[in-house]
Design a protein around this motif. Structure first.
Motif, mmCIF file in Angstrom:
data_model
loop_
_atom_site.group_PDB
_atom_site.id
_atom_site.type_symbol
_atom_site.label_atom_id
_atom_site.label_comp_id
_atom_site.label_asym_id
_atom_site.label_seq_id
_atom_site.Cartn_x
_atom_site.Cartn_y
_atom_site.Cartn_z
ATOM 1 N N ALA A 103 0.839 -1.209 0.000
ATOM 2 C CA ALA A 103 0.000 0.000 0.000
ATOM 3 C C ALA A 103 0.869 1.253 0.000
ATOM 4 O O ALA A 103 0.571 2.229 -0.703
ATOM 5 C CB ALA A 103 -0.932 -0.009 1.210
ATOM 6 N N GLU A 104 1.939 1.236 0.780
ATOM 7 C CA GLU A 104 2.842 2.391 0.791
ATOM 8 C C GLU A 104 3.469 2.595 -0.583
ATOM 9 O O GLU A 104 3.504 3.718 -1.104
ATOM 10 C CB GLU A 104 3.937 2.196 1.849
ATOM 11 N N TYR A 105 3.940 1.520 -1.175
ATOM 12 C CA TYR A 105 4.558 1.604 -2.497
ATOM 13 C C TYR A 105 3.557 2.115 -3.525
ATOM 14 O O TYR A 105 3.884 2.958 -4.361
ATOM 15 C CB TYR A 105 5.108 0.238 -2.905
ATOM 16 N N THR A 106 2.320 1.630 -3.438
ATOM 17 C CA THR A 106 1.269 2.045 -4.364
ATOM 18 C C THR A 106 1.079 3.559 -4.347
ATOM 19 O O THR A 106 0.876 4.177 -5.400
ATOM 20 C CB THR A 106 -0.058 1.333 -4.022
ATOM 21 N N PRO B 274 -15.664 -0.437 -15.295
ATOM 22 C CA PRO B 274 -15.989 0.869 -14.709
ATOM 23 C C PRO B 274 -14.881 1.271 -13.740
ATOM 24 O O PRO B 274 -14.195 0.429 -13.170
ATOM 25 C CB PRO B 274 -17.308 0.623 -13.966
ATOM 26 N N GLU B 275 -14.727 2.582 -13.536
ATOM 27 C CA GLU B 275 -13.701 3.061 -12.604
ATOM 28 C C GLU B 275 -14.147 2.899 -11.168
ATOM 29 O O GLU B 275 -13.339 2.978 -10.254
ATOM 30 C CB GLU B 275 -13.355 4.507 -12.922
ATOM 31 N N SER B 276 -15.431 2.705 -10.931
ATOM 32 C CA SER B 276 -15.948 2.455 -9.583
ATOM 33 C C SER B 276 -17.099 1.475 -9.709
ATOM 34 O O SER B 276 -17.550 1.146 -10.795
ATOM 35 C CB SER B 276 -16.420 3.748 -8.932
ATOM 36 N N ASP B 277 -17.572 0.996 -8.562
ATOM 37 C CA ASP B 277 -18.676 0.031 -8.567
ATOM 38 C C ASP B 277 -19.961 0.608 -9.117
ATOM 39 O O ASP B 277 -20.875 -0.124 -9.472
ATOM 40 C CB ASP B 277 -18.914 -0.516 -7.159
ATOM 41 N N GLY C 26 -7.127 3.967 -7.598
ATOM 42 C CA GLY C 26 -8.396 3.237 -7.533
ATOM 43 C C GLY C 26 -8.876 2.960 -6.127
ATOM 44 O O GLY C 26 -9.540 1.942 -5.890
ATOM 45 N N TRP C 27 -8.558 3.835 -5.183
ATOM 46 C CA TRP C 27 -8.952 3.641 -3.788
ATOM 47 C C TRP C 27 -10.036 4.633 -3.401
ATOM 48 O O TRP C 27 -10.080 5.752 -3.889
ATOM 49 C CB TRP C 27 -7.781 3.848 -2.862
ATOM 50 N N GLU C 28 -10.859 4.223 -2.450
ATOM 51 C CA GLU C 28 -11.882 5.095 -1.875
ATOM 52 C C GLU C 28 -11.234 6.116 -0.945
ATOM 53 O O GLU C 28 -10.124 5.916 -0.446
ATOM 54 C CB GLU C 28 -12.903 4.261 -1.086
ATOM 55 N N GLN D 198 -4.465 5.338 4.987
ATOM 56 C CA GLN D 198 -3.107 4.980 4.570
ATOM 57 C C GLN D 198 -2.173 6.176 4.657
ATOM 58 O O GLN D 198 -1.034 6.053 5.107
ATOM 59 C CB GLN D 198 -3.107 4.402 3.153
ATOM 60 N N VAL D 199 -2.651 7.342 4.249
ATOM 61 C CA VAL D 199 -1.821 8.551 4.347
ATOM 62 C C VAL D 199 -1.493 8.843 5.813
ATOM 63 O O VAL D 199 -0.360 9.205 6.139
ATOM 64 C CB VAL D 199 -2.501 9.751 3.649
#
Length: 155
Positions: free
Chosen positions: A42-45, A150-153, A68-70, A77-78
């Protein structure tokens, strides 16, 4: 209700292969990142797009879209990465409700240190298993699949 259009034997084999590669490759790359670079996946992403951004600065919502995260996942994560000194949050001058994420010197050093081993692992476990002809087929095929998603659900 329409009757299900089941996968035939070839389709099922390919689908199982895609799922297996995704799961096992992600796990192997995560372990290697942690072992060789001291970073989580996740950090690398998040560090990759930040390291490529002008001045290492991105709006949090744009960073979320890029990976692609909510919003909540980005925020959590930040916060974890701030505690490790990899990034810093800043106010957004354009929108008081928004925030900016800046790559710190420690974050840049971490991505610079981790990237060579990560790329070597990607090459070892993925690209080295494929011929040039296979890459010429799989690249465009994956792009077509991605274009349909799709880019989201909600899409």
């Amino acid at each position: 209700m329409d009757e299900a259009r089941w996968l035939d034997e070839r389709e099922a084999r390919v689908w199982r292969g895609i799922i297996g590669v995704q799961q096992r490759l992600s796990a192997v790359l995560e372990r290697r990142l942690t072992r060789d670079g001291g970073l989580s996946g996740a950090e690398y992403t998040l560090l990759v797009p930040l390291s490529e951004a002008p001045d290492g600065l991105l709006r949090a919502r744009d960073l979320g879209r890029m990976v692609g995260w909510e919003r909540s996942r980005i925020s959590h994560q930040v916060a974890r990465m701030e505690k490790r000194g990899l990034v810093a949050r800043e106010e957004c001058s354009e929108d008081a409700r928004g925030s900016m994420v800046r790559l710190s010197d420690a974050g840049r050093a971490a991505i610079v240190a981790a990237a060579p081993a990560h790329v070597a692992a990607v090459r070892q476990y993925f690209f080295d298993a494929l011929t040039d002809a296979e890459l010429d087929v799989i690249g465009p095929a994956l792009e077509r699949v991605l274009d349909r998603l799709p880019e989201s659900d909600g899409g």
